[in-house]
Design an enzyme around this catalytic site. Sequence first.
Site, PDB file in Angstrom:
ATOM      1  N   GLY A 199       0.955  -1.312   0.151  1.00 26.39           N
ATOM      2  CA  GLY A 199      -0.009   0.045  -0.008  1.00 26.39           C
ATOM      3  C   GLY A 199       0.612   1.429  -0.116  1.00 26.39           C
ATOM      4  CB  ALA A 202      -1.821   5.863  -0.497  1.00 26.67           C
ATOM      5  CG  MET A 255      -0.490   7.928   6.322  1.00 28.67           C
ATOM      6  SD  MET A 255       0.737   8.670   7.327  1.00 28.67           S
ATOM      7  CE  MET A 255       0.647   7.386   8.595  1.00 28.67           C
ATOM      8  CG  ASN A 313      -0.321   0.663  -4.531  1.00 27.41           C
ATOM      9  OD1 ASN A 313      -0.311   0.953  -3.232  1.00 27.41           O
ATOM     10  ND2 ASN A 313      -0.966   0.857  -5.633  1.00 27.41           N
ATOM     11  NE  ARG A 314      -6.418  -2.555  -5.215  1.00 23.38           N
ATOM     12  CZ  ARG A 314      -7.477  -2.053  -5.999  1.00 23.38           C
ATOM     13  NH1 ARG A 314      -7.960  -2.380  -6.968  1.00 23.38           N
ATOM     14  NH2 ARG A 314      -7.879  -0.653  -5.540  1.00 23.38           N
ATOM     15  CG  ASN A 343      -6.132   5.466  12.641  1.00 24.20           C
ATOM     16  OD1 ASN A 343      -5.173   5.301  13.663  1.00 24.20           O
ATOM     17  ND2 ASN A 343      -6.161   7.008  12.547  1.00 24.20           N
ATOM     18  CB  SER A 373       0.566   9.125  16.376  1.00 24.62           C
ATOM     19  OG  SER A 373       0.191  10.297  16.686  1.00 24.62           O
ATOM     20  N   GLY A 416       0.948  11.436  11.370  1.00 24.50           N
ATOM     21  CA  GLY A 416       0.862  11.692   9.930  1.00 24.50           C
ATOM     22  C   GLY A 416       1.716  11.378   9.134  1.00 24.50           C
ATOM     23  CE  LYS A 452      -2.413   7.071  15.822  1.00 25.91           C
ATOM     24  NZ  LYS A 452      -3.817   7.578  15.070  1.00 25.91           N
ATOM     25  CG  HIS A 469      -2.353   9.507  20.089  1.00 26.86           C
ATOM     26  ND1 HIS A 469      -2.930   9.863  19.265  1.00 26.86           N
ATOM     27  CD2 HIS A 469      -1.265   9.895  20.615  1.00 26.86           C
ATOM     28  CE1 HIS A 469      -2.243  10.842  18.532  1.00 26.86           C
ATOM     29  NE2 HIS A 469      -0.927  10.964  19.459  1.00 26.86           N
ATOM     30  CG  ASN A 470      -6.165   9.184  17.202  1.00 22.43           C
ATOM     31  OD1 ASN A 470      -5.013   9.195  17.362  1.00 22.43           O
ATOM     32  ND2 ASN A 470      -6.518   8.842  15.730  1.00 22.43           N
ATOM     33  CD  GLU A 490      -4.885  14.068  17.067  1.00 23.52           C
ATOM     34  OE1 GLU A 490      -5.705  14.127  16.098  1.00 23.52           O
ATOM     35  OE2 GLU A 490      -4.196  13.056  17.131  1.00 23.52           O
ATOM     36  CE  LYS A 541      -9.078  11.380   7.743  1.00 17.98           C
ATOM     37  NZ  LYS A 541      -7.855  10.948   7.192  1.00 17.98           N
TER      38      LYS A 541
END
Length: 484
Positions: A12, A14, A16, A35-36, A105, A131, A133, A185, A188-189, A192, A263
């Site tokens: 993957g 993208a 990130m 990646n696909r 996530n 975490s 970004g 995590k 954590h969010n 945040e 999200k």
Amino acid sequence: MSEAQANIGVVGLAAMGASLARNLAHKGNTVAVYNRHYSRTETLIDKHGDEGKFVPAKTLEEFVASLTKPRTAIIMVKAGEPTDDMINALADLMEPGDIIVDCGNAYYKDTMRREKAIRARGLHFVGCGVSGGEEGALKGPSMMPGGTKESWKTLGPILESISAKAEGEPCVTHIGSDGAGHFVKMVHNGIEYSDMQLIAESYDLMRRGLGMEPSEIGDLFEEWNKTELNSYLIEITAEVLHHVDKKTGKPFIDVVLDHAGMKGTGTWTVQTALSLGVPVTGIAEAVFARGLSSQTELRAEAAKQGLEGPSEVVPMPLEERQAFINDIREALYASKIVAYAQGFNEISEAAKEYGWDIDLAAVARIWRGGCIIRAQFLNRISEAFESGEANVSLLFAPYFKDAVETVQRSWRRVISRAISFGIPMPVFSSSLAYYDGLRSKRLPAALIQGQRDLFGAHTYQRVDEPGVFHTLWTEEGQEEIKQS
């Protein structure tokens, strides 16, 4: 088939995933990438192939074959069904002892389900919260891996190589078994969410209540970042408030629609806290505040209705204004402490519920760098858990108890003044209510138990005698009976 040469792989690519793959390569790892759509793999190699050792693969079979044993693959694909599909596809190609790492996530219960299924196939599954970004993924994130201790032996040195460093220590640790990493995590969010809303409420009070301009408030946040409030979120708040929109020349903050997105992790934190019976009032109010911001039709109707509130705010004398700004800073700090206390309480209760051996001091340490809530006072939090002073609540550790007690009058003045201004302060207010609830020797819950017993025979306990009781409310004399 590719020759096995990569010690780690990323599926993957993208934003990130590509950043994480580059970070791994920068730190001396040989990184298999897949990646696909192969075009993304080609883009990564074309733009960044000279940054380290990459092994590109056109098929998943090639990707797995290029990994040295125990094969270790990080997946960074869309949450939900695509994640399940990729986990199963990798598992079909792997052998017992190999490791699949989900750095997305994911909801912690999904991670627990996946770990159980993959363990039954003889493989290791690690749910790892990340975490920081896109920038953190590239330059050093805070990482929260769960999974088996055996998988950590292989994965630990790799993650330590790419994580952020705080005072020379890697911001990653083995959190606990199965879903522990993604749970931490998630919380954590949640913290945040609370932290961001508190900062927003402080801004709102200065903007609407004191009539200050964004750049002036930005200057204040810059100064506050040199105090006990020093943190990444305070730092970037100053940057946002100083930013000017190039198109209009107006302060950037004034051209942004006041509709905050989310999200899901904040909502999960609150839902999970409810199921565990843990009050996370500040986090909950932060989630609800975002929800209200998105209720555009309802708010538009409220504007049409002209709901009445306080008259215009009367300007404060300069000396009083400066004192009030200091009150806001102190109230922000106290409310921030409550947010962390509630978040750590939720982690602690979940650890009991699911049998996770989570080192809360270690969690605080890995949050000192790379992550969104990184802050100076996390050193103090780590020390408080390490010494055992915060084992019941962070608010009972002497340093934090003293910090909140010292500023609680400022906290009350801020909320009182905000109410008189008609400016909503949901997280400031709920955080103080939580503090006052903790320190109350007796709460009105006794009345609620009486009501519950009267209308539903739900029983109650007494302060002067052990056991469970019920009053026969409808009978003459209202006799009390002991049920156990």
